[in-house]
Design a protein around this motif. Structure first.
Motif, PDB file in Angstrom:
ATOM      1  N   UNK A 172       5.805  -1.577 -15.596  1.00  0.00           N
ATOM      2  CA  UNK A 172       5.345  -0.506 -16.487  1.00  0.00           C
ATOM      3  C   UNK A 172       4.361  -1.044 -17.533  1.00  0.00           C
ATOM      4  N   UNK A 173       4.670  -2.194 -18.138  1.00  0.00           N
ATOM      5  CA  UNK A 173       3.819  -2.727 -19.197  1.00  0.00           C
ATOM      6  C   UNK A 173       2.433  -3.103 -18.699  1.00  0.00           C
ATOM      7  N   UNK A 174       2.334  -3.507 -17.426  1.00  0.00           N
ATOM      8  CA  UNK A 174       1.050  -3.939 -16.883  1.00  0.00           C
ATOM      9  C   UNK A 174       0.447  -2.930 -15.906  1.00  0.00           C
ATOM     10  N   UNK A 175       1.089  -1.763 -15.765  1.00  0.00           N
ATOM     11  CA  UNK A 175       0.547  -0.724 -14.901  1.00  0.00           C
ATOM     12  C   UNK A 175       0.475  -1.122 -13.447  1.00  0.00           C
ATOM     13  N   UNK A 176       1.450  -1.916 -12.987  1.00  0.00           N
ATOM     14  CA  UNK A 176       1.440  -2.414 -11.619  1.00  0.00           C
ATOM     15  C   UNK A 176       2.385  -1.619 -10.732  1.00  0.00           C
ATOM     16  N   UNK A 177       1.956  -1.362  -9.495  1.00  0.00           N
ATOM     17  CA  UNK A 177       2.795  -0.694  -8.506  1.00  0.00           C
ATOM     18  C   UNK A 177       2.668  -1.429  -7.174  1.00  0.00           C
ATOM     19  N   UNK A 178       3.605  -1.170  -6.284  1.00  0.00           N
ATOM     20  CA  UNK A 178       3.566  -1.810  -4.982  1.00  0.00           C
ATOM     21  C   UNK A 178       4.498  -2.996  -4.921  1.00  0.00           C
ATOM     22  N   UNK A 179       4.487  -3.674  -3.779  1.00  0.00           N
ATOM     23  CA  UNK A 179       5.357  -4.818  -3.557  1.00  0.00           C
ATOM     24  C   UNK A 179       4.544  -6.067  -3.287  1.00  0.00           C
ATOM     25  N   UNK A 180       5.026  -7.227  -3.730  1.00  0.00           N
ATOM     26  CA  UNK A 180       4.338  -8.488  -3.425  1.00  0.00           C
ATOM     27  C   UNK A 180       4.331  -8.736  -1.917  1.00  0.00           C
ATOM     28  N   UNK A 181       3.313  -9.425  -1.448  1.00  0.00           N
ATOM     29  CA  UNK A 181       3.190  -9.733  -0.033  1.00  0.00           C
ATOM     30  C   UNK A 181       3.752 -11.115   0.262  1.00  0.00           C
ATOM     31  N   UNK A 182       4.383 -11.237   1.416  1.00  0.00           N
ATOM     32  CA  UNK A 182       4.916 -12.527   1.816  1.00  0.00           C
ATOM     33  C   UNK A 182       3.787 -13.400   2.357  1.00  0.00           C
ATOM     34  N   UNK A 183       3.812 -14.671   1.947  1.00  0.00           N
ATOM     35  CA  UNK A 183       2.818 -15.628   2.420  1.00  0.00           C
ATOM     36  C   UNK A 183       3.536 -16.744   3.164  1.00  0.00           C
ATOM     37  N   UNK A 184       2.822 -17.765   3.527  1.00  0.00           N
ATOM     38  CA  UNK A 184       3.415 -18.848   4.305  1.00  0.00           C
ATOM     39  C   UNK A 184       4.514 -19.551   3.516  1.00  0.00           C
ATOM     40  N   UNK A 185       5.437 -20.143   4.241  1.00  0.00           N
ATOM     41  CA  UNK A 185       6.506 -20.901   3.613  1.00  0.00           C
ATOM     42  C   UNK A 185       7.597 -20.046   3.017  1.00  0.00           C
ATOM     43  N   UNK A 186       7.779 -18.812   3.516  1.00  0.00           N
ATOM     44  CA  UNK A 186       8.816 -17.913   2.995  1.00  0.00           C
ATOM     45  C   UNK A 186       8.677 -17.676   1.499  1.00  0.00           C
ATOM     46  N   UNK A 187       7.465 -17.582   1.027  1.00  0.00           N
ATOM     47  CA  UNK A 187       7.216 -17.324  -0.387  1.00  0.00           C
ATOM     48  C   UNK A 187       6.539 -15.969  -0.566  1.00  0.00           C
ATOM     49  N   UNK A 188       6.609 -15.454  -1.785  1.00  0.00           N
ATOM     50  CA  UNK A 188       5.919 -14.221  -2.131  1.00  0.00           C
ATOM     51  C   UNK A 188       4.707 -14.545  -2.984  1.00  0.00           C
ATOM     52  N   UNK A 189       3.625 -13.826  -2.750  1.00  0.00           N
ATOM     53  CA  UNK A 189       2.455 -13.932  -3.609  1.00  0.00           C
ATOM     54  C   UNK A 189       2.683 -13.059  -4.838  1.00  0.00           C
ATOM     55  N   UNK A 190       2.496 -13.584  -6.048  1.00  0.00           N
ATOM     56  CA  UNK A 190       2.690 -12.755  -7.238  1.00  0.00           C
ATOM     57  C   UNK A 190       1.658 -11.642  -7.308  1.00  0.00           C
ATOM     58  N   UNK A 191       2.016 -10.572  -7.981  1.00  0.00           N
ATOM     59  CA  UNK A 191       1.056  -9.507  -8.268  1.00  0.00           C
ATOM     60  C   UNK A 191       0.111 -10.007  -9.366  1.00  0.00           C
ATOM     61  N   UNK A 192      -0.997  -9.295  -9.570  1.00  0.00           N
ATOM     62  CA  UNK A 192      -1.947  -9.707 -10.601  1.00  0.00           C
ATOM     63  C   UNK A 192      -2.412  -8.509 -11.409  1.00  0.00           C
TER      64      UNK A 192
END
Length: 388
Positions: A172-192
């Motif tokens: 809410x504070x940063x006006x972000x929606x959606x879900x982070x995407x999974x990248x290699x190595x079973x990690x999530x890419x942070x939102x920006x």
């Protein structure tokens, strides 16, 4: 979900798996909790004796195999949780499910265990600063996001982790929606957003979904949001802590070497009592306290221009002097901060010339100075042992 795939069907399969006591099954021993079913995927935890946690991998695999055989099950994620002695009543009773992060590597079998036992800090992150408060309602999250933006203005590479599992605010504070995407190595890419890298449990569950989790589940989620996210190269990772002095704070102090903590309080005595507890908690686990911030310090009437000290004034400055810690600055109580925060446009980014934005910049500058001063003595992350 398919009609035939229900929690009762999952429990029925688990009743065929022998528990820690060979004479009884997992369900009758009260070892199964937190069953969640989403799009053919089944998530649950098995409560184990902390002293014997290492012996239960075969049991976990047997439970996983039994549930995988249930018609309609496409995938199974089973974790071991050592938060109570076997046989005690699990939160919510057997089969009580809470919404869990969906499709996230945080739910893969063994992920929590792997993250908890991964030593050292977060790869690529130079400094981790906790923004904390002893109680809720003092504007900690708003301060954290504007503090992070003020650090970014100084040319630093900055990320922010929303560690408040129960009440995540960053989407809410940063006006972000959606879900982070999974990248290699079973990690999530942070939102920006606004040049910040951001991770929050709020990206993984609906805004109105309550996270009814026991302490160890919170600790595991925090460990994974720190270490199973592809943060990249950061100069500073700001961690917006949940209020209080409980599991989350201890997890942060135990899992990573915090570079420092910034304590947020309002001026009145009631808030300062709790801020003092938070400050002393970080001292006890050898985390440098970079300073105290007085939020909602003074209200300037937009009509007459007269100041009003609605919550008092100067209490945090006096408390910092009494406790021998730096005072980082005052943030005024303004309509502008409230409106920009609710709209997902933090005041440092949306109104950079405002007095409020300048106050956050001064706080960030002083905190950086204290960080450099405190880094003179290198320290290791403390090992915290909790005994029942």
């Amino acid at each position: 979900m398919p009609e035939h795939l229900t929690k009762e069907r999952v429990l029925e399969a688990l009743r065929r798996v022998k528990g820690a006591d060979p004479g009884a099954d997992l369900v009758s021993q009260g070892l199964v909790s937190e069953i969640v079913i989403h799009k053919g995927k089944v998530y649950f935890a098995i409560q184990v004796d902390p002293a014997r946690a290492g012996e239960f991998e075969a049991l976990r695999q047997a439970a996983e195999k039994a549930v995988a055989a249930v018609p309609g099950v496409e995938a199974v994620a089973v974790t071991l949780t050592a938060d109570r002695a076997p046989g005690g009543a699990p939160a919510g009773g057997n089969g009580s499910g809470q919404d869990a992060p969906q499709g996230s590597p945080f739910t893969r079998p063994g992920a929590a265990r792997d993250a908890r036992h991964r030593p050292g800090g977060v790869p690529g992150v130079a400094n981790i600063i906790a923004v904390a408060s002893g109680k809720g309602g003092v504007g900690k999250s708003t301060t954290a996001v504007n503090f992070a933006l003020a650090l970014k203005e100084k040319g630093l590479r900055v990320g922010i982790l929303d560690a408040d599992i129960y009440g995540p605010s960053m989407p809410r504070l940063l006006g972000l929606k959606g879900q982070p995407q999974q990248v290699s190595g079973n990690k999530l890419a942070p939102m920006e957003a606004y040049g910040l890298k951001v991770m929050s449990m709020g990206f993984l569950v609906d805004e109105e979904t309550p996270m009814i989790w026991r302490g160890p589940m919170v600790m595991s989620a925090l460990s994974q949001m720190l270490k199973d996210v592809a943060w990249g190269e950061l100069d500073v990772l700001v961690v917006d802590m949940p209020p209080g002095t409980g599991d989350a704070q201890l997890t942060m102090a135990q899992q990573v070497p915090l570079a420092g903590a910034v304590i947020i309080s309002t001026p009145q005595d009631l808030a300062l009592i709790d801020a003092r507890k938070g400050l002393n908690m970080f001292r006890k686990v050898n985390v440098p306290v970079l300073g105290l911030v007085e939020n909602m310090s003074t209200f300037i009437c937009p009509h007459c221009g007269e100041p009003s000290n609605i919550f008092g004034h100067g209490g945090a400055r006096a408390e910092a002097a009494r406790l021998g810690v730096p005072f980082l600055g005052e943030v005024p109580l303004t309509l502008e901060i409230r409106e920009t925060s609710d709209e997902g446009r933090p005041v440092v980014a949306s109104a950079p010339s405002s007095p409020a934005a300048e106050a956050y910049r001064e706080i960030a500058a002083r905190a950086l100075s204290e960080l450099e001063r405190s880094k003179g003595a290198a320290r290791q992350a403390p090992r915290i042992v909790m005994e029942s």
